[in-house]
Motif scaffolding. Structure first.
Motif, PDB file in Angstrom:
ATOM      1  N   GLN A   1     -27.410 -16.806  95.418  1.00  0.00           N
ATOM      2  CA  GLN A   1     -26.421 -16.190  95.837  1.00  0.00           C
ATOM      3  C   GLN A   1     -25.778 -14.948  94.695  1.00  0.00           C
ATOM      4  OE1 GLN A   1     -23.204 -18.352  97.274  1.00  0.00           O
ATOM      5  NE2 GLN A   1     -21.493 -17.202  96.319  1.00  0.00           N
ATOM      6  N   ASP A   2     -25.357 -13.843  95.113  1.00  0.00           N
ATOM      7  CA  ASP A   2     -24.827 -12.670  94.057  1.00  0.00           C
ATOM      8  C   ASP A   2     -23.475 -13.204  93.800  1.00  0.00           C
ATOM      9  OD1 ASP A   2     -26.936 -11.146  94.372  1.00  0.00           O
ATOM     10  OD2 ASP A   2     -26.265  -9.822  95.745  1.00  0.00           O
ATOM     11  N   ILE A   3     -23.018 -12.974  92.622  1.00  0.00           N
ATOM     12  CA  ILE A   3     -21.684 -13.138  92.047  1.00  0.00           C
ATOM     13  C   ILE A   3     -21.136 -12.056  91.469  1.00  0.00           C
ATOM     14  CG2 ILE A   3     -20.602 -14.679  90.498  1.00  0.00           C
ATOM     15  CD1 ILE A   3     -22.074 -16.658  92.306  1.00  0.00           C
ATOM     16  N   TYR A   4     -19.906 -11.729  92.052  1.00  0.00           N
ATOM     17  CA  TYR A   4     -19.240 -10.657  91.873  1.00  0.00           C
ATOM     18  C   TYR A   4     -18.130 -10.864  90.772  1.00  0.00           C
ATOM     19  CZ  TYR A   4     -21.393  -8.384  95.921  1.00  0.00           C
ATOM     20  OH  TYR A   4     -22.406  -8.121  96.822  1.00  0.00           O
ATOM     21  N   ALA A   5     -17.382  -9.769  90.349  1.00  0.00           N
ATOM     22  CA  ALA A   5     -16.289  -9.739  89.411  1.00  0.00           C
ATOM     23  C   ALA A   5     -15.009 -10.032  90.401  1.00  0.00           C
ATOM     24  CB  ALA A   5     -16.180  -8.624  88.571  1.00  0.00           C
ATOM     25  N   LEU A   6     -14.135 -10.885  89.834  1.00  0.00           N
ATOM     26  CA  LEU A   6     -12.826 -10.970  90.455  1.00  0.00           C
ATOM     27  C   LEU A   6     -11.693 -10.427  89.435  1.00  0.00           C
ATOM     28  CD1 LEU A   6     -11.301 -12.080  92.901  1.00  0.00           C
ATOM     29  CD2 LEU A   6     -11.258 -14.358  91.715  1.00  0.00           C
ATOM     30  N   ALA A   7     -11.011  -9.404  90.138  1.00  0.00           N
ATOM     31  CA  ALA A   7     -10.019  -8.830  88.976  1.00  0.00           C
ATOM     32  C   ALA A   7     -10.901  -8.325  87.914  1.00  0.00           C
ATOM     33  CB  ALA A   7      -8.933  -9.682  88.636  1.00  0.00           C
ATOM     34  N   GLY A   8     -12.046  -8.063  87.822  1.00  0.00           N
ATOM     35  CA  GLY A   8     -12.780  -7.201  86.708  1.00  0.00           C
ATOM     36  C   GLY A   8     -13.555  -8.264  85.928  1.00  0.00           C
TER      37      GLY A   8
ATOM     38  N   THR B   1     -16.296 -17.326  88.300  1.00  0.00           N
ATOM     39  CA  THR B   1     -16.968 -18.445  87.708  1.00  0.00           C
ATOM     40  C   THR B   1     -16.544 -19.572  88.609  1.00  0.00           C
ATOM     41  OG1 THR B   1     -14.919 -18.807  86.366  1.00  0.00           O
ATOM     42  CG2 THR B   1     -16.663 -17.787  85.289  1.00  0.00           C
ATOM     43  N   ALA B   2     -15.435 -19.438  89.399  1.00  0.00           N
ATOM     44  CA  ALA B   2     -15.080 -20.334  90.466  1.00  0.00           C
ATOM     45  C   ALA B   2     -16.172 -20.564  91.595  1.00  0.00           C
ATOM     46  CB  ALA B   2     -13.785 -20.210  91.065  1.00  0.00           C
ATOM     47  N   THR B   3     -16.556 -19.176  91.948  1.00  0.00           N
ATOM     48  CA  THR B   3     -17.667 -19.378  92.968  1.00  0.00           C
ATOM     49  C   THR B   3     -18.868 -19.886  92.584  1.00  0.00           C
ATOM     50  OG1 THR B   3     -16.688 -17.447  94.204  1.00  0.00           O
ATOM     51  CG2 THR B   3     -18.985 -17.706  94.233  1.00  0.00           C
TER      52      THR B   3
ATOM     53  N   PHE C   1     -20.782 -22.964  94.289  1.00  0.00           N
ATOM     54  CA  PHE C   1     -22.105 -22.884  94.940  1.00  0.00           C
ATOM     55  C   PHE C   1     -23.043 -23.813  94.243  1.00  0.00           C
ATOM     56  CE2 PHE C   1     -26.185 -20.511  94.090  1.00  0.00           C
ATOM     57  CZ  PHE C   1     -26.545 -20.605  95.545  1.00  0.00           C
ATOM     58  N   CYS C   2     -23.160 -24.052  92.889  1.00  0.00           N
ATOM     59  CA  CYS C   2     -23.809 -24.851  92.377  1.00  0.00           C
ATOM     60  C   CYS C   2     -23.668 -26.440  92.401  1.00  0.00           C
ATOM     61  CB  CYS C   2     -23.999 -24.612  90.890  1.00  0.00           C
ATOM     62  SG  CYS C   2     -24.832 -22.755  90.629  1.00  0.00           S
ATOM     63  N   GLY C   3     -22.504 -26.525  92.283  1.00  0.00           N
ATOM     64  CA  GLY C   3     -22.033 -28.165  92.343  1.00  0.00           C
ATOM     65  C   GLY C   3     -22.531 -28.976  91.267  1.00  0.00           C
ATOM     66  N   THR C   4     -23.187 -29.916  91.412  1.00  0.00           N
ATOM     67  CA  THR C   4     -23.843 -30.809  90.337  1.00  0.00           C
ATOM     68  C   THR C   4     -25.184 -30.291  90.092  1.00  0.00           C
ATOM     69  OG1 THR C   4     -24.675 -32.438  91.901  1.00  0.00           O
ATOM     70  CG2 THR C   4     -22.371 -32.613  91.133  1.00  0.00           C
ATOM     71  N   SER C   5     -25.421 -28.970  90.530  1.00  0.00           N
ATOM     72  CA  SER C   5     -26.816 -28.494  90.366  1.00  0.00           C
ATOM     73  C   SER C   5     -26.870 -27.648  89.297  1.00  0.00           C
ATOM     74  CB  SER C   5     -27.488 -27.907  91.614  1.00  0.00           C
ATOM     75  OG  SER C   5     -28.903 -27.513  91.329  1.00  0.00           O
ATOM     76  N   THR C   6     -27.910 -27.400  88.642  1.00  0.00           N
ATOM     77  CA  THR C   6     -27.998 -26.342  87.557  1.00  0.00           C
ATOM     78  C   THR C   6     -28.095 -24.867  88.028  1.00  0.00           C
ATOM     79  OG1 THR C   6     -29.236 -27.723  86.132  1.00  0.00           O
ATOM     80  CG2 THR C   6     -29.340 -25.288  85.468  1.00  0.00           C
ATOM     81  N   GLY C   7     -27.439 -23.916  87.503  1.00  0.00           N
ATOM     82  CA  GLY C   7     -27.245 -22.692  87.925  1.00  0.00           C
ATOM     83  C   GLY C   7     -28.292 -21.741  87.093  1.00  0.00           C
ATOM     84  N   TYR C   8     -29.342 -21.066  87.472  1.00  0.00           N
ATOM     85  CA  TYR C   8     -30.125 -20.182  86.936  1.00  0.00           C
ATOM     86  C   TYR C   8     -29.887 -18.762  87.319  1.00  0.00           C
ATOM     87  CZ  TYR C   8     -32.831 -24.416  86.064  1.00  0.00           C
ATOM     88  OH  TYR C   8     -32.927 -25.744  85.657  1.00  0.00           O
ATOM     89  N   VAL C   9     -29.887 -17.946  86.255  1.00  0.00           N
ATOM     90  CA  VAL C   9     -29.720 -16.338  86.723  1.00  0.00           C
ATOM     91  C   VAL C   9     -31.309 -15.826  86.955  1.00  0.00           C
ATOM     92  CG1 VAL C   9     -28.953 -14.296  85.570  1.00  0.00           C
ATOM     93  CG2 VAL C   9     -27.793 -16.519  85.055  1.00  0.00           C
ATOM     94  N   THR C  10     -31.095 -15.009  88.184  1.00  0.00           N
ATOM     95  CA  THR C  10     -32.185 -14.449  88.530  1.00  0.00           C
ATOM     96  C   THR C  10     -32.501 -12.868  88.226  1.00  0.00           C
ATOM     97  OG1 THR C  10     -31.886 -13.912  90.782  1.00  0.00           O
ATOM     98  CG2 THR C  10     -32.712 -16.255  90.239  1.00  0.00           C
ATOM     99  N   THR C  11     -31.198 -12.479  88.351  1.00  0.00           N
ATOM    100  CA  THR C  11     -30.916 -10.920  88.267  1.00  0.00           C
ATOM    101  C   THR C  11     -29.782 -10.465  87.475  1.00  0.00           C
ATOM    102  OG1 THR C  11     -31.953 -10.560  90.199  1.00  0.00           O
ATOM    103  CG2 THR C  11     -30.787  -8.791  89.611  1.00  0.00           C
ATOM    104  N   ILE C  12     -29.532  -9.820  86.501  1.00  0.00           N
ATOM    105  CA  ILE C  12     -28.396  -9.103  85.947  1.00  0.00           C
ATOM    106  C   ILE C  12     -28.462  -7.664  86.421  1.00  0.00           C
ATOM    107  CG2 ILE C  12     -27.128  -8.656  83.819  1.00  0.00           C
ATOM    108  CD1 ILE C  12     -29.031 -10.578  82.487  1.00  0.00           C
TER     109      ILE C  12
END
Length: 296
Positions: free
Chosen positions: A72-79, A83-85, A89-100
């Motif tokens: 999932q793409d993660i955007y900025a909120l108010a710049g 982080t809440a998304t 999205f990840c819940g109890t799973s690890t979140g890895y970054v595929t793209t910056i």
């Protein structure tokens, strides 16, 4: 040619604040100064924390959920990074970054191989920087993580770069930021008994002052052959002289361009300019970046 940054800094994992943009609105309005608008001419810029250009409307990063590899793409909120998304999205799973995502050019920094992707979420919390920074960070594992943008031969000296980084432990020469070829242009530690940075583009340019492990710093360098500069924070250990004529031609985060020598790295932001910044311009950018990250 090549550009590599190797330094050592430290990390704390702390729970993400309740606010989606990790700060109260009044505070954020004072500190959201867009460096790419205030100092123009950047070749490219990336951040896992914020928009660095006011006009940018795209996602900051793309996150892969470890449990099922959904992305999932993660955007900025108010710049600022939403982080809440990420947590939802990840819940109890690890979140890895595929793209910056590139905010100025088109050179997204990517890693398609799951085993080599760094983390931003550990299954219960976002990785957060220490000290006054308190911003999200991407964490490399010091084993095999790295990310890289496609080679761009237009990235040649003179070049100026600004990075907000942190590293956990000091070893001998872990690359933080490299180029995208096997030529030689990099910043790394001193490779001796202390954590001293150096800029190397076929000749070593290094300060005598060590940086502190375990806290975020602003690292900046100017690759301009005999008029190169390396330093951190507010001109700490700033050193000028000859670093050589090699070119970066791109960017690799967390290892050398071939994926070797992985770093114990945390990263927040990099901005690359295609000119040799003078002292006044470097000072202006240090002030702009520090106004948001509170590094010194």
């Amino acid at each position: 040619m090549k550009w590599s940054l190797v330094i050592l800094l430290g990390l704390l994992v702390r729970a993400a604040p309740a606010q989606t943009a990790f700060g109260d609105p009044a505070f954020l309005s004072r500190t959201f100064i867009y460096p790419a608008n205030c100092v123009t001419g950047a070749l490219d810029g990336w951040s896992c924390v914020r928009n660095i250009r006011a006009e940018y409307q795209g996602a900051l990063i793309r996150v892969r959920r470890g449990s099922d590899s959904t992305e999932q793409d993660i955007y900025a909120l108010a710049g600022a990074l939403d982080t809440a998304t990420i947590a939802s999205f990840c819940g109890t799973s690890t979140g890895y970054v595929t793209t910056i995502y590139a905010q100025l050019g088109t050179n997204n920094i990517k890693q398609a191989t799951a085993a080599n992707q760094p983390q931003i979420y550990n299954g219960s919390a976002i990785f957060i920087a220490t000290n006054g920074n308190r911003r999200p960070m991407i964490k490399w594992d010091n084993v095999n993580d790295y990310m890289q943008a496609v080679r761009n031969t237009a990235w040649v000296q003179p070049i100026s770069a600004y990075h907000v980084i942190q590293q956990t432990s000091w070893t001998l020469g872990d690359p933080l930021i490299d180029g995208s070829t096997t030529a030689t242009f990099f910043v790394n530690d001193q490779r001796d008994s202390s954590s001293r940075i150096r800029l190397y583009a076929n000749t070593a340019l290094q300060p005598t002052t060590s940086f502190t492990l375990g806290v975020p710093i602003l690292l900046y360098e100017v690759g301009n052959n005999t008029a190169s500069v390396i330093g951190f924070n507010n001109q700490v250990a700033e050193t000028s002289g000859t670093a050589g004529a090699a070119n970066p031609e791109g960017i690799t985060l967390g290892a050398f361009s071939n994926g070797t020598v992985p770093a114990d790295l945390m990263w927040q932001e990099s901005i690359i300019y295609g000119t040799a910044h003078d002292a006044a311009t470097r000072q202006r950018l240090r002030e702009l970046i520090n106004a948001f990250y509170h590094l010194f």
